[in-house]
Enzyme design. Sequence first.
Site, mmCIF file in Angstrom:
data_model
loop_
_atom_site.group_PDB
_atom_site.id
_atom_site.type_symbol
_atom_site.label_atom_id
_atom_site.label_comp_id
_atom_site.label_asym_id
_atom_site.label_seq_id
_atom_site.Cartn_x
_atom_site.Cartn_y
_atom_site.Cartn_z
ATOM 1 N N ARG A 1 0.947 -1.172 0.132
ATOM 2 C CA ARG A 1 0.367 -0.091 0.221
ATOM 3 C C ARG A 1 0.764 1.356 0.296
ATOM 4 O O ARG A 1 0.777 2.149 0.629
ATOM 5 C CB ARG A 1 -1.049 -0.189 0.909
ATOM 6 C CG ARG A 1 -2.002 -1.193 0.833
ATOM 7 C CD ARG A 1 -2.602 -0.897 1.714
ATOM 8 N NE ARG A 1 -4.386 -1.710 1.960
ATOM 9 C CZ ARG A 1 -5.151 -2.149 2.411
ATOM 10 N NH1 ARG A 1 -5.015 -1.408 4.163
ATOM 11 N NH2 ARG A 1 -6.222 -2.608 3.166
ATOM 12 N N LYS B 1 -14.376 4.891 -5.995
ATOM 13 C CA LYS B 1 -13.702 5.959 -4.181
ATOM 14 C C LYS B 1 -11.798 5.224 -4.410
ATOM 15 O O LYS B 1 -11.735 4.434 -4.405
ATOM 16 C CB LYS B 1 -14.641 5.617 -3.390
ATOM 17 C CG LYS B 1 -14.293 3.661 -2.440
ATOM 18 C CD LYS B 1 -15.260 4.407 -0.734
ATOM 19 C CE LYS B 1 -15.144 2.776 -0.370
ATOM 20 N NZ LYS B 1 -13.924 2.867 -0.224
ATOM 21 N N LYS C 1 -14.961 -1.431 3.028
ATOM 22 C CA LYS C 1 -14.382 -1.299 1.775
ATOM 23 C C LYS C 1 -13.365 -0.462 2.646
ATOM 24 O O LYS C 1 -13.251 0.861 3.382
ATOM 25 C CB LYS C 1 -14.459 -0.788 0.403
ATOM 26 C CG LYS C 1 -15.536 -2.096 0.128
ATOM 27 C CD LYS C 1 -15.276 -3.164 -0.240
ATOM 28 C CE LYS C 1 -16.240 -3.589 -0.837
ATOM 29 N NZ LYS C 1 -17.199 -4.349 -0.190
ATOM 30 N N ASP C 2 -11.346 -0.724 2.937
ATOM 31 C CA ASP C 2 -10.438 -0.205 2.518
ATOM 32 C C ASP C 2 -10.443 1.158 1.949
ATOM 33 O O ASP C 2 -10.336 0.761 1.173
ATOM 34 C CB ASP C 2 -9.276 -0.993 2.548
ATOM 35 C CG ASP C 2 -9.609 -2.148 2.453
ATOM 36 O OD1 ASP C 2 -10.248 -3.177 2.454
ATOM 37 O OD2 ASP C 2 -8.125 -2.311 4.010
ATOM 38 N N ARG C 3 -9.624 1.811 3.396
ATOM 39 C CA ARG C 3 -9.339 3.742 2.719
ATOM 40 C C ARG C 3 -8.647 3.432 1.828
ATOM 41 O O ARG C 3 -8.274 3.702 0.658
ATOM 42 C CB ARG C 3 -9.494 4.255 4.010
ATOM 43 C CG ARG C 3 -9.501 5.862 3.326
ATOM 44 C CD ARG C 3 -9.067 6.374 5.057
ATOM 45 N NE ARG C 3 -9.277 8.054 4.516
ATOM 46 C CZ ARG C 3 -8.150 9.142 5.790
ATOM 47 N NH1 ARG C 3 -8.694 8.294 6.472
ATOM 48 N NH2 ARG C 3 -7.758 10.395 4.456
#
Length: 336
Positions: A22, A51, A80-82
């Site tokens: 990430r 997003k 959902k993951d940011r």
Amino acid sequence: MSDFDLAFPFALGAPSVSAQFRQHCEDFVVNEVLGFSPSGEGEHLLLEVLKRDDNTPWIAKQIARIAGVQPMDVGYCGLKDRRAVTRQWFSVYLPQQSEIDWQQLNSDTAQLLAVHRHHKKLRRGEHQANEFIIRLRDCQGDLELLETRLNAVSQSGVPNYFGEQRFGREASNLHEAATLFATSLARDNSARKKGGRRKGERRPGPSGMVLSAARSWLFNQVLAARVERDLWREPMAGETTELSTGPLWGRGRNGSAGELLALETEALAPWSDWCHGLEHAGLAQERRPLVLRPMHFTWDFDGPDLTLSFTLAPGQFATAVLRELCRLEIPAISAD
């Protein structure tokens, strides 16, 4: 119990290869698959949103604001993951054919992709699957050994642990659960000494997130015990199904028996207060598979970078797959 060690046992041993995880939002791409088409009519709207670096509740809040409804009128299938790029569906209760400028939802980090009428609200876990494309950068170590692990994961799967995000930042949900169950136990002991709770007395209700974290923690304890004994892939004597499973604790009888019941009882003995608390929280006893087999699992090396593509069912965690492959080095910014 107050110490929460999230370093659960590995099925393949601790990985020796490290990788940057990430570094950019585009390194973690998620596509939510509903598994059904919008009905085209009904009192709800379905909105598909792309997003980037936004969390799910924030987008839901913006939808409610634009529609002029309460946040509870907005539904979605899961968080959902940011720090990611994700495609996700939302529902909003709008029985009237209101003219709403949904382009207001567009921003530097969100883009509206589609709007359709639908006959009901989206609920948690209602979608069919999540598709992942994940880039692990600058893999350092024996890449041939990493290739061996990739093949093992493809063939046999990984332990179906609940991911760290379930437990909150620095295990905050677990600390809250510990306080909740300790307080509940003290209250029950006090009530027994006084002859029981007064008629009509109600306990304050714990949050669903805390209860979910507590159940997940207990499940991971059982799974960890079976991984340590290399008994997680196949059903044990006393299993209730043809799959190896572990308990999601709640009210009702634990369906396991024999050798399996003995193992689960031993693994959960230090957490008896938690089991008792979950039994009295209105949750029903369930079972969850111990083996996560990622679907459509492929990988590709680009120099030292590794790109993974796979699909998971709702409730399964991509980090459960990644942790068996590499030691993930995560920038501090992705902690949110």
